[in-house]
Write a protein that holds these residues in place. Structure first.
Motif, PDB file in Angstrom:
ATOM      1  N   PRO A  39      -7.971  -9.188 -11.948  1.00 16.41           N
ATOM      2  CA  PRO A  39      -8.562  -9.793 -10.755  1.00 16.41           C
ATOM      3  C   PRO A  39      -8.941  -8.748  -9.708  1.00 16.41           C
ATOM      4  CG  PRO A  39      -6.199 -10.182 -10.809  1.00 16.41           C
ATOM      5  CD  PRO A  39      -6.555  -9.509 -12.104  1.00 16.41           C
ATOM      6  N   VAL A  40      -9.927  -9.094  -8.902  1.00 13.79           N
ATOM      7  CA  VAL A  40     -10.464  -8.189  -7.881  1.00 13.79           C
ATOM      8  C   VAL A  40     -10.148  -8.736  -6.498  1.00 13.79           C
ATOM      9  CG1 VAL A  40     -12.576  -7.204  -6.897  1.00 13.79           C
ATOM     10  CG2 VAL A  40     -12.322  -7.390  -9.381  1.00 13.79           C
ATOM     11  N   LEU A  41      -9.704  -7.844  -5.610  1.00 14.30           N
ATOM     12  CA  LEU A  41      -9.561  -8.152  -4.197  1.00 14.30           C
ATOM     13  C   LEU A  41     -10.783  -7.577  -3.491  1.00 14.30           C
ATOM     14  CD1 LEU A  41      -8.041  -9.063  -1.642  1.00 14.30           C
ATOM     15  CD2 LEU A  41      -6.832  -6.859  -1.704  1.00 14.30           C
ATOM     16  N   PHE A  42     -11.545  -8.428  -2.814  1.00 15.34           N
ATOM     17  CA  PHE A  42     -12.706  -8.017  -2.035  1.00 15.34           C
ATOM     18  C   PHE A  42     -12.315  -8.145  -0.576  1.00 15.34           C
ATOM     19  CE2 PHE A  42     -17.438  -7.593  -1.969  1.00 15.34           C
ATOM     20  CZ  PHE A  42     -17.620  -7.666  -0.600  1.00 15.34           C
ATOM     21  N   LEU A  43     -12.138  -7.007   0.099  1.00 13.73           N
ATOM     22  CA  LEU A  43     -11.703  -6.998   1.496  1.00 13.73           C
ATOM     23  C   LEU A  43     -12.864  -6.670   2.418  1.00 13.73           C
ATOM     24  CD1 LEU A  43      -8.285  -5.107   1.849  1.00 13.73           C
ATOM     25  CD2 LEU A  43      -8.763  -7.518   2.262  1.00 13.73           C
ATOM     26  N   CYS A  44     -12.947  -7.393   3.525  1.00 11.29           N
ATOM     27  CA  CYS A  44     -13.871  -7.053   4.592  1.00 11.29           C
ATOM     28  C   CYS A  44     -13.092  -7.108   5.899  1.00 11.29           C
ATOM     29  CB  CYS A  44     -15.078  -7.988   4.607  1.00 11.29           C
ATOM     30  SG  CYS A  44     -14.680  -9.729   4.832  1.00 11.29           S
ATOM     31  N   PHE A  45     -13.728  -6.797   6.995  1.00 15.67           N
ATOM     32  CA  PHE A  45     -13.059  -6.824   8.294  1.00 15.67           C
ATOM     33  C   PHE A  45     -13.332  -8.128   9.031  1.00 15.67           C
ATOM     34  CE2 PHE A  45     -12.487  -5.997  12.783  1.00 15.67           C
ATOM     35  CZ  PHE A  45     -11.284  -5.306  12.805  1.00 15.67           C
ATOM     36  N   ASN A  46     -14.575  -8.560   8.991  1.00 14.92           N
ATOM     37  CA  ASN A  46     -15.048  -9.683   9.787  1.00 14.92           C
ATOM     38  C   ASN A  46     -14.685 -11.013   9.128  1.00 14.92           C
ATOM     39  OD1 ASN A  46     -17.104 -11.739  10.584  1.00 14.92           O
ATOM     40  ND2 ASN A  46     -17.777 -10.075  11.913  1.00 14.92           N
ATOM     41  N   SER A  47     -14.031 -11.901   9.873  1.00 19.57           N
ATOM     42  CA  SER A  47     -13.622 -13.189   9.305  1.00 19.57           C
ATOM     43  C   SER A  47     -14.834 -14.080   9.006  1.00 19.57           C
ATOM     44  CB  SER A  47     -12.635 -13.904  10.226  1.00 19.57           C
ATOM     45  OG  SER A  47     -13.193 -14.098  11.507  1.00 19.57           O
ATOM     46  N   ALA A  48     -15.924 -13.941   9.790  1.00 14.50           N
ATOM     47  CA  ALA A  48     -17.124 -14.738   9.513  1.00 14.50           C
ATOM     48  C   ALA A  48     -17.770 -14.308   8.195  1.00 14.50           C
ATOM     49  CB  ALA A  48     -18.118 -14.620  10.662  1.00 14.50           C
ATOM     50  N   LEU A  49     -17.821 -12.998   7.937  1.00  8.86           N
ATOM     51  CA  LEU A  49     -18.336 -12.524   6.656  1.00  8.86           C
ATOM     52  C   LEU A  49     -17.447 -13.018   5.526  1.00  8.86           C
ATOM     53  CD1 LEU A  49     -20.201 -10.884   4.817  1.00  8.86           C
ATOM     54  CD2 LEU A  49     -18.820  -8.850   5.368  1.00  8.86           C
ATOM     55  N   ASN A  50     -16.143 -12.963   5.722  1.00  7.75           N
ATOM     56  CA  ASN A  50     -15.216 -13.438   4.704  1.00  7.75           C
ATOM     57  C   ASN A  50     -15.482 -14.904   4.354  1.00  7.75           C
ATOM     58  OD1 ASN A  50     -12.815 -13.332   3.029  1.00  7.75           O
ATOM     59  ND2 ASN A  50     -11.829 -14.520   4.635  1.00  7.75           N
ATOM     60  N   ALA A  51     -15.654 -15.745   5.369  1.00  7.93           N
ATOM     61  CA  ALA A  51     -15.931 -17.166   5.136  1.00  7.93           C
ATOM     62  C   ALA A  51     -17.256 -17.343   4.399  1.00  7.93           C
ATOM     63  CB  ALA A  51     -15.948 -17.919   6.465  1.00  7.93           C
ATOM     64  N   HIS A  52     -18.269 -16.558   4.785  1.00 12.10           N
ATOM     65  CA  HIS A  52     -19.576 -16.623   4.108  1.00 12.10           C
ATOM     66  C   HIS A  52     -19.442 -16.260   2.627  1.00 12.10           C
ATOM     67  CE1 HIS A  52     -23.861 -15.984   3.309  1.00 12.10           C
ATOM     68  NE2 HIS A  52     -23.506 -14.833   2.774  1.00 12.10           N
ATOM     69  N   SER A  63     -11.024 -12.512  -5.229  1.00 13.27           N
ATOM     70  CA  SER A  63     -10.439 -13.098  -4.018  1.00 13.27           C
ATOM     71  C   SER A  63     -11.034 -12.416  -2.797  1.00 13.27           C
ATOM     72  CB  SER A  63      -8.918 -12.917  -4.021  1.00 13.27           C
ATOM     73  OG  SER A  63      -8.340 -13.631  -5.083  1.00 13.27           O
ATOM     74  N   PHE A  64     -11.775 -13.174  -2.002  1.00 12.38           N
ATOM     75  CA  PHE A  64     -12.361 -12.646  -0.775  1.00 12.38           C
ATOM     76  C   PHE A  64     -11.349 -12.824   0.358  1.00 12.38           C
ATOM     77  CE2 PHE A  64     -16.111 -13.886  -3.282  1.00 12.38           C
ATOM     78  CZ  PHE A  64     -16.805 -12.690  -3.266  1.00 12.38           C
ATOM     79  N   ARG A  65     -11.058 -11.736   1.062  1.00  8.41           N
ATOM     80  CA  ARG A  65     -10.115 -11.772   2.181  1.00  8.41           C
ATOM     81  C   ARG A  65     -10.605 -10.823   3.255  1.00  8.41           C
ATOM     82  NH1 ARG A  65      -8.552 -15.151  -0.759  1.00  8.41           N
ATOM     83  NH2 ARG A  65      -6.469 -15.591  -1.539  1.00  8.41           N
ATOM     84  N   ASN A  66     -10.231 -11.109   4.513  1.00  6.19           N
ATOM     85  CA  ASN A  66     -10.378 -10.077   5.519  1.00  6.19           C
ATOM     86  C   ASN A  66      -9.004  -9.417   5.666  1.00  6.19           C
ATOM     87  OD1 ASN A  66      -9.160 -12.162   7.032  1.00  6.19           O
ATOM     88  ND2 ASN A  66     -10.059 -11.411   8.917  1.00  6.19           N
ATOM     89  N   PHE A  67      -8.981  -8.205   6.189  1.00  9.77           N
ATOM     90  CA  PHE A  67      -7.745  -7.417   6.165  1.00  9.77           C
ATOM     91  C   PHE A  67      -6.605  -8.124   6.881  1.00  9.77           C
ATOM     92  CE2 PHE A  67      -4.759  -4.373   7.905  1.00  9.77           C
ATOM     93  CZ  PHE A  67      -4.384  -3.689   6.750  1.00  9.77           C
ATOM     94  N   HIS A  68      -6.869  -8.661   8.060  1.00 10.42           N
ATOM     95  CA  HIS A  68      -5.800  -9.295   8.831  1.00 10.42           C
ATOM     96  C   HIS A  68      -5.258 -10.532   8.123  1.00 10.42           C
ATOM     97  CE1 HIS A  68      -8.118  -6.937  11.805  1.00 10.42           C
ATOM     98  NE2 HIS A  68      -6.912  -6.596  12.198  1.00 10.42           N
ATOM     99  N   GLY A  69      -6.153 -11.303   7.511  1.00 11.21           N
ATOM    100  CA  GLY A  69      -5.715 -12.475   6.763  1.00 11.21           C
ATOM    101  C   GLY A  69      -4.862 -12.085   5.566  1.00 11.21           C
ATOM    102  N   LEU A  70      -5.236 -11.011   4.880  1.00  8.26           N
ATOM    103  CA  LEU A  70      -4.446 -10.540   3.747  1.00  8.26           C
ATOM    104  C   LEU A  70      -3.058 -10.107   4.201  1.00  8.26           C
ATOM    105  CD1 LEU A  70      -4.279  -9.698   0.714  1.00  8.26           C
ATOM    106  CD2 LEU A  70      -4.965  -7.408   1.484  1.00  8.26           C
ATOM    107  N   ALA A  71      -2.998  -9.365   5.307  1.00  4.92           N
ATOM    108  CA  ALA A  71      -1.695  -8.915   5.814  1.00  4.92           C
ATOM    109  C   ALA A  71      -0.801 -10.107   6.113  1.00  4.92           C
ATOM    110  CB  ALA A  71      -1.885  -8.047   7.053  1.00  4.92           C
ATOM    111  N   ARG A  72      -1.321 -11.111   6.790  1.00  7.47           N
ATOM    112  CA  ARG A  72      -0.528 -12.307   7.103  1.00  7.47           C
ATOM    113  C   ARG A  72      -0.116 -13.038   5.821  1.00  7.47           C
ATOM    114  NH1 ARG A  72       0.025 -13.564  12.354  1.00  7.47           N
ATOM    115  NH2 ARG A  72      -1.572 -12.957  13.845  1.00  7.47           N
ATOM    116  N   GLU A  73      -1.025 -13.106   4.862  1.00  5.90           N
ATOM    117  CA  GLU A  73      -0.740 -13.790   3.594  1.00  5.90           C
ATOM    118  C   GLU A  73       0.395 -13.108   2.836  1.00  5.90           C
ATOM    119  OE1 GLU A  73      -3.226 -14.123  -0.510  1.00  5.90           O
ATOM    120  OE2 GLU A  73      -4.313 -14.639   1.324  1.00  5.90           O
ATOM    121  N   ILE A  74       0.364 -11.774   2.762  1.00  4.94           N
ATOM    122  CA  ILE A  74       1.360 -11.029   1.997  1.00  4.94           C
ATOM    123  C   ILE A  74       2.702 -11.010   2.726  1.00  4.94           C
ATOM    124  CG2 ILE A  74       1.964  -8.765   1.064  1.00  4.94           C
ATOM    125  CD1 ILE A  74      -0.271 -10.218  -0.493  1.00  4.94           C
TER     126      ILE A  74
END
Length: 197
Positions: A39-52, A63-74
């Protein structure tokens, strides 16, 4: 041609100004890497880009995530974001197992240097690591990109694929960017409209 070249690289840094196709290449790279066992983790910074990306480019093994969301998730913290990030980075240092084999980072210019260094170190041992960035779009303060010199494969994108040639020339000149080749798409000369006071 670029994506086929990247298929032969386990690690690469791709730089280019807005409109040169970084996000499209990043999505395609993630799609090509992904399979049920890798599996691939695709990280971006912007939450709007992540949602798009989640809405418009779903893939069962990306799995598309933004960095802050990934940190909270983990980490699972719901309090102070800085504490959450610090704990996530500590976990990366301690060798935490993430459920991904490969990492693709878009908007890397907005990631703190230590975030990228730790993520790179983590994924170097497991799979592929790709970063896509534009130093001209660094809106989250100036970020040190010296660590990118250690990545053996670096590509620079210069062809603006988004805009007509007059718009590309105007924007690049205004930003002080040396421009490369163009699309050959003619269009009206851009007009500057003053901001209302």
């Amino acid at each position: 041609r670029i994506i086929e070249f990247l298929d032969q690289q386990k690690e690469a840094a791709i730089v280019g100004p807005a409109g040169t196709g970084k996000t499209l290449l990043a999505i395609e790279k993630a799609r090509r890497l992904a399979n049920p066992t890798d599996p691939v983790l695709f990280l971006c910074f912007n939450s709007a880009l992540n949602a798009h990306l989640q809405q418009n480019h779903p893939h069962p093994n990306v799995s598309f995530r933004n960095f802050h969301g990934l940190a909270r998730e983990i980490v699972g913290l719901h309090g102070n974001l800085d504490d959450c990030i610090r704990e996530f980075l500590d976990d990366l240092c301690d060798g935490i197992e993430l459920p991904y084999t490969h990492l693709v980072v878009d908007e890397a210019q907005d990631f703190a240097t230590d975030w990228l260094e730790l993520l790179r170190s983590h994924f170097q041992l497991r799979g592929a690591f790709y970063v896509f960035f534009d130093p001209y779009q660094a809106v989250q303060n100036e970020r040190d990109t010296a660590w990118l010199n250690d990545i053996p494969c670096r590509l620079t994108l210069t062809r603006n694929c988004r805009n007509t040639d007059p718009i590309s020339k105007f924007v690049y000149k205004t930003a002080g960017i040396s421009f490369g080749s163009y699309q050959g798409l003619e269009g009206p000369k851009p007009t500057i409209h003053p901001m209302p006071t």
